[in-house]
Write a protein that holds these residues in place. Structure first.
Motif, PDB file in Angstrom:
ATOM      1  N   GLN A  28       0.832  -1.191   0.000  1.00  0.00           N
ATOM      2  CA  GLN A  28       0.000   0.000   0.000  1.00  0.00           C
ATOM      3  C   GLN A  28       0.872   1.247   0.000  1.00  0.00           C
ATOM      4  N   THR A  29       0.456   2.235  -0.794  1.00  0.00           N
ATOM      5  CA  THR A  29       1.178   3.487  -0.887  1.00  0.00           C
ATOM      6  C   THR A  29       0.804   4.377   0.292  1.00  0.00           C
ATOM      7  N   THR A  58       6.755   2.419  -6.378  1.00  0.00           N
ATOM      8  CA  THR A  58       5.672   2.021  -7.271  1.00  0.00           C
ATOM      9  C   THR A  58       6.199   1.925  -8.697  1.00  0.00           C
ATOM     10  N   GLN A  60       4.646   1.258 -13.027  1.00  0.00           N
ATOM     11  CA  GLN A  60       3.822   0.722 -14.097  1.00  0.00           C
ATOM     12  C   GLN A  60       4.735  -0.197 -14.892  1.00  0.00           C
ATOM     13  N   GLU A  84       4.799  -1.596  -5.303  1.00  0.00           N
ATOM     14  CA  GLU A  84       3.399  -1.632  -5.700  1.00  0.00           C
ATOM     15  C   GLU A  84       3.295  -1.506  -7.219  1.00  0.00           C
ATOM     16  N   THR A  86       1.176  -0.561 -10.094  1.00  0.00           N
ATOM     17  CA  THR A  86      -0.044   0.226 -10.176  1.00  0.00           C
ATOM     18  C   THR A  86      -0.848  -0.017 -11.440  1.00  0.00           C
ATOM     19  N   SER A  87      -0.193  -0.354 -12.554  1.00  0.00           N
ATOM     20  CA  SER A  87      -0.946  -0.636 -13.775  1.00  0.00           C
ATOM     21  C   SER A  87      -0.086  -1.402 -14.770  1.00  0.00           C
ATOM     22  N   ASN A 201      -4.636   8.045 -17.805  1.00  0.00           N
ATOM     23  CA  ASN A 201      -3.255   8.149 -17.364  1.00  0.00           C
ATOM     24  C   ASN A 201      -2.728   9.430 -18.015  1.00  0.00           C
ATOM     25  N   GLY A 228      -3.767   8.077 -13.019  1.00  0.00           N
ATOM     26  CA  GLY A 228      -2.321   7.877 -13.009  1.00  0.00           C
ATOM     27  C   GLY A 228      -1.677   9.028 -13.759  1.00  0.00           C
ATOM     28  N   GLY A 270      -2.337  10.021  -6.143  1.00  0.00           N
ATOM     29  CA  GLY A 270      -1.708   8.795  -6.604  1.00  0.00           C
ATOM     30  C   GLY A 270      -0.276   8.977  -7.064  1.00  0.00           C
ATOM     31  N   PRO A 271       0.322   7.923  -7.594  1.00  0.00           N
ATOM     32  CA  PRO A 271       1.727   7.971  -7.992  1.00  0.00           C
ATOM     33  C   PRO A 271       1.997   8.905  -9.167  1.00  0.00           C
ATOM     34  N   THR A 273       4.603   8.706 -12.072  1.00  0.00           N
ATOM     35  CA  THR A 273       5.442   7.642 -12.629  1.00  0.00           C
ATOM     36  C   THR A 273       6.349   8.194 -13.720  1.00  0.00           C
TER      37      THR A 273
END
Length: 299
Positions: A28-29, A58, A60, A84, A86-87, A201, A228, A270-271, A273
Motif C-alpha cells: 500500500q502506498t 511504485t 507501471q 506496488e 499500479t498498472s 493516465n 495515473g 496517486g503515484p 510515474t
C-alpha cells in the motif's frame, strides 16, 4: 526500464501474477504522490529489482508474456521487493507508429484493421493482470476524432465500453493514456462510453509532443478523471509529420511546478510515474535526476 517505441516495434506486450495466488495483498502506498517508474518486466524479478534499486516504491510495467508462470514470477517479485504495481501497460499487437503520417492508421483502438485483435489482446491482458493482482490496465486509444458525428467516434466509444466492461468484471480500472487526441475529444469518448471504471493516465509531455494541449490547462478538462500520471518532458512539434522531441524533465515545455500544484488542487494523490523513452546509461541518469527534481516539488 524501457524505450517504449522500440518495445512496440518489437511487438511484445503485457504483465504478471495474482495476490490471490500468493495470499498476499499488493503493498500500500503511504504518502501522497509517491514517485514511481515505468519498468521493463520481460524478466520480472530483474525489472522489479531495478525499480527498488533506483529508489522507487511504485511502478507501471510491461511484460513479454501473459502466461501464468510470468504472472507468478511478477507477483512474487513485487512482494519480495516491496513494490506496488499500479498498472499494466498494453501495446499492440501489430505496429504502432508514433508519428503524424502513420500514427492515425496504426495506434490504439481507432484503426479498424487492428481493433478486433487488440480488443482480444486486452481481454487476455485483463485476465493476466487479475492473476498478478495488478489493479489497472492502460493504453492509448489512438487519434480520436474531434467530430462526434463521424462513424469512428461511435466505434471508439463501443471499443472503450467493451474493454472497460471486461476490466470491470475483473475488478480493474481502465486508463486511457493521453497523447494523440485533444483533452475534450478524450473526455467526449469516455463520457459516451458510460463506464465508471474508466479514467486517464495523464501524460503531459504527450500532449505537447503531439501538439494537442498545454498540460496544466488540460487538467481543467481531465482533472477529475486522472487515475495515473506520467512524468516526462518534451517540446512541441515543428515538423508536420514528426512528434516533438522528448527531453529530460525540466528541459521541455511541461511546467512541472504548476502541474504538480494543479494536480494537488484536483485532489490527485496517486503515484507520479517517471517515463524516459530512451535506453542505456543516459536513461538511468535522467531517471535519477528526475526523481531528485520531482521530490523537491512534491514535498
Amino acid at each position: 526500464m524501457l524505450d517504449r517505441r522500440r518495445f512496440i516495434h518489437l511487438a511484445v506486450a503485457a504483465t504478471a501474477t495474482t495476490s490471490a495466488s500468493t495470499g498476499q495483498a499488493p503493498p500500500q502506498t503511504a504518502r501522497a504522490m509517491p514517485l514511481g517508474v515505468v519498468a521493463d518486466c520481460k524478466d520480472p524479478d530483474a525489472g522489479i529489482h531495478r525499480v527498488r534499486e533506483l529508489g522507487f516504491q511504485t511502478c507501471q510495467m510491461y511484460v513479454s508474456s501473459f502466461d501464468a508462470a510470468t504472472a507468478n514470477s511478477l507477483r512474487e517479485a513485487l512482494d519480495r521487493h516491496g513494490v506496488e504495481g499500479t498498472s499494466l501497460i498494453v501495446v499492440g499487437p501489430g505496429p504502432e507508429v508514433y508519428n503524424f503520417r502513420y500514427g492515425p492508421l496504426t495506434i490504439g483502438l481507432v484503426p479498424r484493421k487492428y481493433r478486433a485483435e487488440r480488443l482480444a489482446f486486452l481481454r487476455k491482458a485483463s485476465d493476466f493482470a487479475k492473476m498478478a493482482g495488478i489493479p489497472a490496465l492502460q493504453r492509448h486509444l489512438g487519434f480520436l476524432p474531434e467530430d462526434p458525428n463521424v462513424p469512428e467516434f461511435d466505434e471508439a466509444v463501443s471499443a472503450l465500453h467493451e474493454v472497460a466492461a471486461y476490466c470491470k468484471q475483473n475488478g480493474q480500472t481502465f486508463r486511457c493514456e493521453t497523447g494523440q487526441e485533444t483533452p475534450i475529444a478524450l473526455l467526449r469518448v469516455i463520457k459516451a462510453a458510460g463506464m465508471d471504471n474508466v479514467g486517464v493516465n495523464f501524460d503531459g509531455a504527450n500532449l505537447i509532443l503531439y501538439g494537442k494541449a498545454n498540460p496544466v490547462d488540460a487538467l481543467d478538462t481531465l482533472g477529475p478523471l486522472v487515475m495515473g500520471v506520467h512524468a516526462k518532458d518534451g517540446r512541441y512539434p515543428t515538423d508536420p509529420y514528426q512528434l516533438g522531441e522528448e527531453v529530460p524533465i525540466g528541459r521541455g515545455k511541461v511546467n512541472f511546478p504548476a502541474l504538480i500544484q494543479r494536480l494537488k488542487q484536483t485532489g490527485y494523490r496517486g503515484p507520479i510515474t517517471i517515463e524516459r523513452e530512451i535506453s542505456g546509461p543516459r536513461q538511468e541518469a535522467d531517471i535519477r535526476a528526475s526523481k531528485a527534481y520531482l521530490e523537491k516539488l512534491i514535498g
